[in-house]
Scaffold this motif. Sequence first.
Motif, PDB file in Angstrom:
ATOM      1  N   GLN A 114      52.942  51.952  68.333  1.00 19.27           N
ATOM      2  CA  GLN A 114      51.811  51.114  67.955  1.00 19.27           C
ATOM      3  C   GLN A 114      52.191  50.246  66.758  1.00 19.27           C
ATOM      4  N   TYR A 115      51.871  48.956  66.870  1.00 21.98           N
ATOM      5  CA  TYR A 115      52.203  48.019  65.805  1.00 21.98           C
ATOM      6  C   TYR A 115      50.939  47.617  65.041  1.00 21.98           C
ATOM      7  N   SER A 116      51.128  47.251  63.795  1.00 18.64           N
ATOM      8  CA  SER A 116      50.034  46.685  63.010  1.00 18.64           C
ATOM      9  C   SER A 116      50.458  45.309  62.511  1.00 18.64           C
ATOM     10  N   PHE A 117      49.470  44.475  62.220  1.00 23.16           N
ATOM     11  CA  PHE A 117      49.724  43.102  61.777  1.00 23.16           C
ATOM     12  C   PHE A 117      49.586  43.048  60.263  1.00 23.16           C
ATOM     13  N   ARG A 118      50.623  42.570  59.563  1.00 21.03           N
ATOM     14  CA  ARG A 118      50.711  42.684  58.108  1.00 21.03           C
ATOM     15  C   ARG A 118      50.343  41.389  57.375  1.00 21.03           C
ATOM     16  N   LEU A 119      49.568  40.520  57.996  1.00 16.70           N
ATOM     17  CA  LEU A 119      49.260  39.240  57.368  1.00 16.70           C
ATOM     18  C   LEU A 119      48.576  39.430  56.015  1.00 16.70           C
ATOM     19  N   ALA A 120      47.555  40.288  55.959  1.00 24.03           N
ATOM     20  CA  ALA A 120      46.832  40.503  54.701  1.00 24.03           C
ATOM     21  C   ALA A 120      47.750  41.082  53.632  1.00 24.03           C
ATOM     22  N   GLU A 121      48.647  41.974  54.037  1.00 20.29           N
ATOM     23  CA  GLU A 121      49.570  42.585  53.079  1.00 20.29           C
ATOM     24  C   GLU A 121      50.520  41.550  52.496  1.00 20.29           C
ATOM     25  N   ILE A 122      51.038  40.667  53.337  1.00 22.03           N
ATOM     26  CA  ILE A 122      51.962  39.633  52.865  1.00 22.03           C
ATOM     27  C   ILE A 122      51.263  38.660  51.921  1.00 22.03           C
ATOM     28  N   LEU A 123      50.026  38.313  52.249  1.00 20.11           N
ATOM     29  CA  LEU A 123      49.272  37.364  51.423  1.00 20.11           C
ATOM     30  C   LEU A 123      48.675  38.015  50.178  1.00 20.11           C
ATOM     31  N   GLY A 124      48.665  39.346  50.143  1.00 23.56           N
ATOM     32  CA  GLY A 124      48.001  40.032  49.039  1.00 23.56           C
ATOM     33  C   GLY A 124      46.497  39.867  49.101  1.00 23.56           C
ATOM     34  N   HIS A 125      45.979  39.742  50.320  1.00 23.52           N
ATOM     35  CA  HIS A 125      44.549  39.486  50.520  1.00 23.52           C
ATOM     36  C   HIS A 125      43.765  40.793  50.518  1.00 23.52           C
TER      37      HIS A 125
ATOM     38  N   ILE B  92      44.090  28.990  55.620  1.00 21.42           N
ATOM     39  CA  ILE B  92      44.859  29.221  56.848  1.00 21.42           C
ATOM     40  C   ILE B  92      44.281  28.413  58.002  1.00 21.42           C
ATOM     41  N   VAL B  93      42.949  28.378  58.094  1.00 21.42           N
ATOM     42  CA  VAL B  93      42.292  27.622  59.167  1.00 21.42           C
ATOM     43  C   VAL B  93      42.649  26.144  59.078  1.00 21.42           C
ATOM     44  N   GLU B  94      42.592  25.583  57.877  1.00 20.18           N
ATOM     45  CA  GLU B  94      42.885  24.159  57.707  1.00 20.18           C
ATOM     46  C   GLU B  94      44.340  23.833  58.024  1.00 20.18           C
ATOM     47  N   TYR B  95      45.241  24.742  57.721  1.00 29.99           N
ATOM     48  CA  TYR B  95      46.665  24.475  57.958  1.00 29.99           C
ATOM     49  C   TYR B  95      47.050  24.698  59.416  1.00 29.99           C
ATOM     50  N   THR B  96      46.553  25.780  60.002  1.00 28.38           N
ATOM     51  CA  THR B  96      47.002  26.166  61.345  1.00 28.38           C
ATOM     52  C   THR B  96      46.126  25.630  62.465  1.00 28.38           C
ATOM     53  N   GLY B  97      44.862  25.316  62.158  1.00 25.29           N
ATOM     54  CA  GLY B  97      43.951  24.887  63.211  1.00 25.29           C
ATOM     55  C   GLY B  97      43.392  26.035  64.022  1.00 25.29           C
ATOM     56  N   LEU B  98      43.634  27.265  63.590  1.00 20.92           N
ATOM     57  CA  LEU B  98      43.117  28.433  64.291  1.00 20.92           C
ATOM     58  C   LEU B  98      41.628  28.605  64.015  1.00 20.92           C
ATOM     59  N   ASP B  99      40.972  29.345  64.882  1.00 23.87           N
ATOM     60  CA  ASP B  99      39.555  29.628  64.708  1.00 23.87           C
ATOM     61  C   ASP B  99      39.338  30.534  63.503  1.00 23.87           C
ATOM     62  N   ARG B 100      38.270  30.281  62.765  1.00 21.32           N
ATOM     63  CA  ARG B 100      37.988  31.053  61.551  1.00 21.32           C
ATOM     64  C   ARG B 100      37.826  32.546  61.845  1.00 21.32           C
TER      65      ARG B 100
ATOM     66  N   LEU C  94      51.207  30.434  62.010  1.00 21.15           N
ATOM     67  CA  LEU C  94      51.100  31.358  60.879  1.00 21.15           C
ATOM     68  C   LEU C  94      52.438  31.481  60.152  1.00 21.15           C
ATOM     69  N   CYS C  95      53.516  31.540  60.917  1.00 17.59           N
ATOM     70  CA  CYS C  95      54.850  31.618  60.311  1.00 17.59           C
ATOM     71  C   CYS C  95      55.134  30.370  59.479  1.00 17.59           C
ATOM     72  N   ASP C  96      54.773  29.203  60.013  1.00 18.14           N
ATOM     73  CA  ASP C  96      54.961  27.957  59.260  1.00 18.14           C
ATOM     74  C   ASP C  96      54.179  27.993  57.945  1.00 18.14           C
ATOM     75  N   TYR C  97      52.960  28.496  58.014  1.00 17.56           N
ATOM     76  CA  TYR C  97      52.111  28.574  56.816  1.00 17.56           C
ATOM     77  C   TYR C  97      52.746  29.476  55.758  1.00 17.56           C
ATOM     78  N   LEU C  98      53.228  30.635  56.176  1.00 16.83           N
ATOM     79  CA  LEU C  98      53.808  31.595  55.231  1.00 16.83           C
ATOM     80  C   LEU C  98      55.076  31.051  54.589  1.00 16.83           C
ATOM     81  N   VAL C  99      55.891  30.353  55.377  1.00 14.12           N
ATOM     82  CA  VAL C  99      57.137  29.794  54.837  1.00 14.12           C
ATOM     83  C   VAL C  99      56.840  28.648  53.878  1.00 14.12           C
TER      84      VAL C  99
END
Length: 247
Positions: free
Chosen positions: A2-13, A27-35, A57-62
């Motif tokens: 089982q995998y988990s998604f670490r976006l919040a951990e990387i951002l310190g959110h 993130i929404v403004e940069y990626t165009g993803l739904d809120r 998301l990868c582009d945003y983080l880099v």
Amino acid sequence: MQYSFRLAEILGHVPDPRKRPGTVKAIVEYTGLDRHQVSALLKNEVKYIPLKALSRLCDYLVEHGYVTADQLPGALFAVEPENFWELLARRQKVEMCLGVRRATGAELPHGSWLVASDSLLMGELLNGISTLGGTAKMQSTEANEFNSPQRPHPELLKQSLVWSPADDNVDEMRSRSHAVYEDFVESTSDRALIGLGSVKSNSVIELIVSNTFDCDPFVNQRYVDDPSLRSCPFMLRYRDEERQPES
């Protein structure tokens, strides 16, 4: 597995209704993803993510300096620890490596021994792998033609022994450790290598850690200009009267 998604951990959110740091909006403004999708990603509540969204998301983080490009997309995912035993049990080959100590000047093999705690730990690992940490009997599994439950298990269990570091066997110790480690790396099966003990008793662990954090084995980094420049993110401290590992 089982995998988990670490976006919040990387951002310190850290979600806090009293504070609105604007993470979701940025993130929404940069990626165009739904809120709502971004919010679910930060909470690790999504069941799947499109490759296009993952790329944005990868582009945003880099671009914002959270991680480097060579760390992605792997840095966004982590294996959940509660499935540790199944993770090992599903490997085709599991190799356990232990360090063998010997008295100075003693004839082999009479003056050699394994530390009791390492032997006990190996027993716990064998038990955990074979019973999935004691949970196998509680899992509903399909029966095979012999009417016995199917459980994941390695096809091959291997035990390797290496010399523990000592003042009179440095070359022999390193040679044996490199041989064991390189033999594992060069094998092509779905495999796992477990180093039992610590770098003080098992030098293969030194090779595992140095390869993981991309640094030189058996090299001390205490003299770097700043502690943050050290390659390995943790330190092992031993009593002053004990033999200190070179690294």
